[in-house]
Motif scaffolding. Sequence first.
Motif, PDB file in Angstrom:
ATOM      1  N   SER A 242       0.830  -1.197   0.000  1.00 54.36           N
ATOM      2  CA  SER A 242       0.000   0.000   0.000  1.00 54.36           C
ATOM      3  C   SER A 242       0.869   1.254   0.000  1.00 54.36           C
ATOM      4  N   ALA A 243       0.260   2.375  -0.363  1.00 54.10           N
ATOM      5  CA  ALA A 243       0.988   3.648  -0.383  1.00 54.10           C
ATOM      6  C   ALA A 243       1.462   4.030   1.014  1.00 54.10           C
ATOM      7  N   GLN A 244       0.656   3.751   2.023  1.00 55.04           N
ATOM      8  CA  GLN A 244       1.044   4.081   3.391  1.00 55.04           C
ATOM      9  C   GLN A 244       2.233   3.252   3.853  1.00 55.04           C
ATOM     10  N   LEU A 245       2.242   1.971   3.484  1.00 52.71           N
ATOM     11  CA  LEU A 245       3.355   1.102   3.863  1.00 52.71           C
ATOM     12  C   LEU A 245       4.645   1.546   3.168  1.00 52.71           C
ATOM     13  N   ARG A 246       4.553   1.878   1.892  1.00 51.79           N
ATOM     14  CA  ARG A 246       5.727   2.379   1.172  1.00 51.79           C
ATOM     15  C   ARG A 246       6.234   3.665   1.806  1.00 51.79           C
ATOM     16  N   GLN A 247       5.300   4.539   2.219  1.00 55.69           N
ATOM     17  CA  GLN A 247       5.686   5.805   2.824  1.00 55.69           C
ATOM     18  C   GLN A 247       6.431   5.579   4.136  1.00 55.69           C
ATOM     19  N   SER A 248       5.944   4.653   4.963  1.00 56.03           N
ATOM     20  CA  SER A 248       6.590   4.385   6.250  1.00 56.03           C
ATOM     21  C   SER A 248       8.001   3.850   6.058  1.00 56.03           C
ATOM     22  N   TYR A 249       8.164   2.911   5.152  1.00 59.37           N
ATOM     23  CA  TYR A 249       9.490   2.349   4.900  1.00 59.37           C
ATOM     24  C   TYR A 249      10.409   3.382   4.262  1.00 59.37           C
ATOM     25  N   GLY A 250       9.867   4.238   3.396  1.00 58.96           N
ATOM     26  CA  GLY A 250      10.694   5.264   2.767  1.00 58.96           C
ATOM     27  C   GLY A 250      11.141   6.336   3.742  1.00 58.96           C
ATOM     28  N   ASP A 251      10.251   6.772   4.635  1.00 58.07           N
ATOM     29  CA  ASP A 251      10.580   7.831   5.584  1.00 58.07           C
ATOM     30  C   ASP A 251      11.604   7.386   6.621  1.00 58.07           C
ATOM     31  N   THR A 252      11.682   6.101   6.888  1.00 61.62           N
ATOM     32  CA  THR A 252      12.614   5.601   7.900  1.00 61.62           C
ATOM     33  C   THR A 252      13.905   5.046   7.306  1.00 61.62           C
ATOM     34  N   GLY A 253      14.019   5.034   5.986  1.00 60.59           N
ATOM     35  CA  GLY A 253      15.236   4.527   5.358  1.00 60.59           C
ATOM     36  C   GLY A 253      15.307   3.020   5.279  1.00 60.59           C
ATOM     37  N   ALA A 254      14.173   2.350   5.297  1.00 62.81           N
ATOM     38  CA  ALA A 254      14.137   0.883   5.250  1.00 62.81           C
ATOM     39  C   ALA A 254      13.630   0.363   3.912  1.00 62.81           C
ATOM     40  N   SER A 255      13.541   1.210   2.903  1.00 58.50           N
ATOM     41  CA  SER A 255      13.018   0.765   1.609  1.00 58.50           C
ATOM     42  C   SER A 255      13.875  -0.318   0.974  1.00 58.50           C
ATOM     43  N   HIS A 256      15.167  -0.323   1.294  1.00 59.69           N
ATOM     44  CA  HIS A 256      16.044  -1.322   0.687  1.00 59.69           C
ATOM     45  C   HIS A 256      15.676  -2.738   1.100  1.00 59.69           C
ATOM     46  N   VAL A 257      14.972  -2.890   2.221  1.00 55.14           N
ATOM     47  CA  VAL A 257      14.564  -4.228   2.656  1.00 55.14           C
ATOM     48  C   VAL A 257      13.471  -4.773   1.738  1.00 55.14           C
ATOM     49  N   LEU A 258      12.623  -3.885   1.224  1.00 51.23           N
ATOM     50  CA  LEU A 258      11.536  -4.312   0.348  1.00 51.23           C
ATOM     51  C   LEU A 258      12.021  -4.601  -1.064  1.00 51.23           C
ATOM     52  N   ALA A 259      13.147  -4.026  -1.466  1.00 50.35           N
ATOM     53  CA  ALA A 259      13.687  -4.240  -2.812  1.00 50.35           C
ATOM     54  C   ALA A 259      14.732  -5.342  -2.768  1.00 50.35           C
ATOM     55  N   LEU A 260      14.543  -6.380  -3.565  1.00 51.69           N
ATOM     56  CA  LEU A 260      15.519  -7.465  -3.599  1.00 51.69           C
ATOM     57  C   LEU A 260      16.876  -6.913  -3.978  1.00 51.69           C
ATOM     58  N   SER A 261      17.907  -7.296  -3.220  1.00 50.26           N
ATOM     59  CA  SER A 261      19.234  -6.739  -3.441  1.00 50.26           C
ATOM     60  C   SER A 261      20.272  -7.721  -2.929  1.00 50.26           C
ATOM     61  N   GLY A 262      21.474  -7.188  -2.681  1.00 47.55           N
ATOM     62  CA  GLY A 262      22.555  -8.033  -2.204  1.00 47.55           C
ATOM     63  C   GLY A 262      22.282  -8.651  -0.854  1.00 47.55           C
ATOM     64  N   LEU A 263      21.514  -7.957  -0.007  1.00 45.86           N
ATOM     65  CA  LEU A 263      21.173  -8.527   1.297  1.00 45.86           C
ATOM     66  C   LEU A 263      20.445  -9.846   1.140  1.00 45.86           C
ATOM     67  N   HIS A 264      19.473  -9.885   0.234  1.00 45.39           N
ATOM     68  CA  HIS A 264      18.675 -11.088   0.050  1.00 45.39           C
ATOM     69  C   HIS A 264      19.489 -12.212  -0.596  1.00 45.39           C
TER      70      HIS A 264
END
Length: 522
Positions: A242-264
């Motif tokens: 949802s837009a609210q969930l994306r906003q919360s993760y973006g405002d706190t700097g945690a968006s990289h967890v939602l995007a598959l990357s080297g961590l995963h």
Amino acid sequence: MFPLLRIALWLSLGIVLSLQLPLCLSAWWLWGCLLAVTSVLLWLTLHGRKEAAACRGGWKLTTSLLTGVGIAVLGMLLCQAERQRMDVDWTDEIRSMSVVVCSEPRTTERSTTVDVLTLDGMGHKLRLYFGSGTRRRLLVPGQLIDISARIERPRQWVHGRFDYRQYLLAHGYVGTAFVDSHRVAPCDDMELLDRLPTMQRLRLRFAIWRHGLLQRYDGLSSDEAETAVLRAMTLGDKSQLSAQLRQSYGDTGASHVLALSGLHLSIVAWVMLLWVRRRRMVMVAGMATLALVWGFALVSGLPGSVVRAAIMVSTYVVMRMGRRQSNGLNSLGLSAVLILLCSPLSVCDVGFQLSFLAVAAILSIVPRTEPWLRAMQERLEPLPEPLNRMAASTLSLLWHLAAVAVAAQAGTAPLVAYHFGRLPVYFLAVNMLVIPLAYGILTLGLAVVVLPWAAAWLATPLTWLLHTMNAGIGRIAQWPGACVDGLHPSEADVVLCYLLMVIAYRAMSLMVRPPSRFSTRP
């Protein structure tokens, strides 16, 4: 030093310069420039040895600059060819065509968005917006449908500094359209799939497979936000966020967890390499790790961050199989070169830029902090042996979590401020929370995919981890001053920031040493 990274930078520079040139510009003069540079390099290599011996520094600098110019010209040629391939002249008339759905549907109150591939022999990628009355069963990956719509080129839609048109072009979209619900019908001619290019057919099969795997998460949790985060973290499906969930993760700097990357991918590779270490079957385990990593990348849809991480992990595994040491920055350069050769416009993708800057900062900064860590661990030596080992391991874990978070934030902060106009403040606390939770969520989530019969036993701890992470992110997002908004740096400001960072990094590398008080034993 780091030759592959320098090649990637020159190639990126050529692509960026080509984007400033008109598309109608002939490529003949670029081929002429490339031929001229190559000829001069060959002449210097074959006939300039005496001059090289007399003036080694100048000859080396000249050849390096000419090589860089040649690589930049090659990047310009690749970019021009890609732009011409994607420059489809859609007419204003309504056209009928057969397409195949290749992504998960993203539903809002007004419409449903899906990605499709045309079945006209070209395999063009389109983003279609369907009316709310369209039957949901027609919009699943692998479904063939007949549509009638007016196709348009990607439009210029700017939100802050985020350019939606550039985003679509960088991800391979050549057109968009809105399709009324009464202009959609199922298509039964499966032979049309044979018209797709081979790579497109392969990616479509993995998209269909991923759709089936995602259904295994249905019923694990009654909370839609938890299921949406699980789908995004494990298989790269963000359609239910949802837009609210994306906003919360973006405002706190945690968006990289939602995007598959080297961590995963590092978690996936770590599980396999841990299994290998115990059995000492280096070659067999290395091949199995490569197959697992690239299989995961294909199932997730081959996003740029995952491809970059897959290439870096593959380089590490291959070097380990050959019992050689791999260089992180060179592996990063290799992944950038391969991605840009296959998709030159990826350099315009914000995710591509942030991913590579974050990894480059981590590889450059974190190793420089190791002397401080070792010096502090030495202070723990007087402790009894079991306590000493446990304290040293805990300190190392916390130190690396903090160092990686700070390095990644420092490497991406100017670009995040430029594109999104905001910066998170509590990113360090957020990463100390979400990264350990991400390891557990990804491990259990993939276990549900691989072992569906164990879903009932894994559901309780998995949903607890998801609830803890979402709740923690939500609370931190409500802290006072959680996000600094209203930032509007110019392109020159961003370039200046990165130049100052490079200068400061070089200066600190030469001058700064671990504080002597840390290395003094009691």
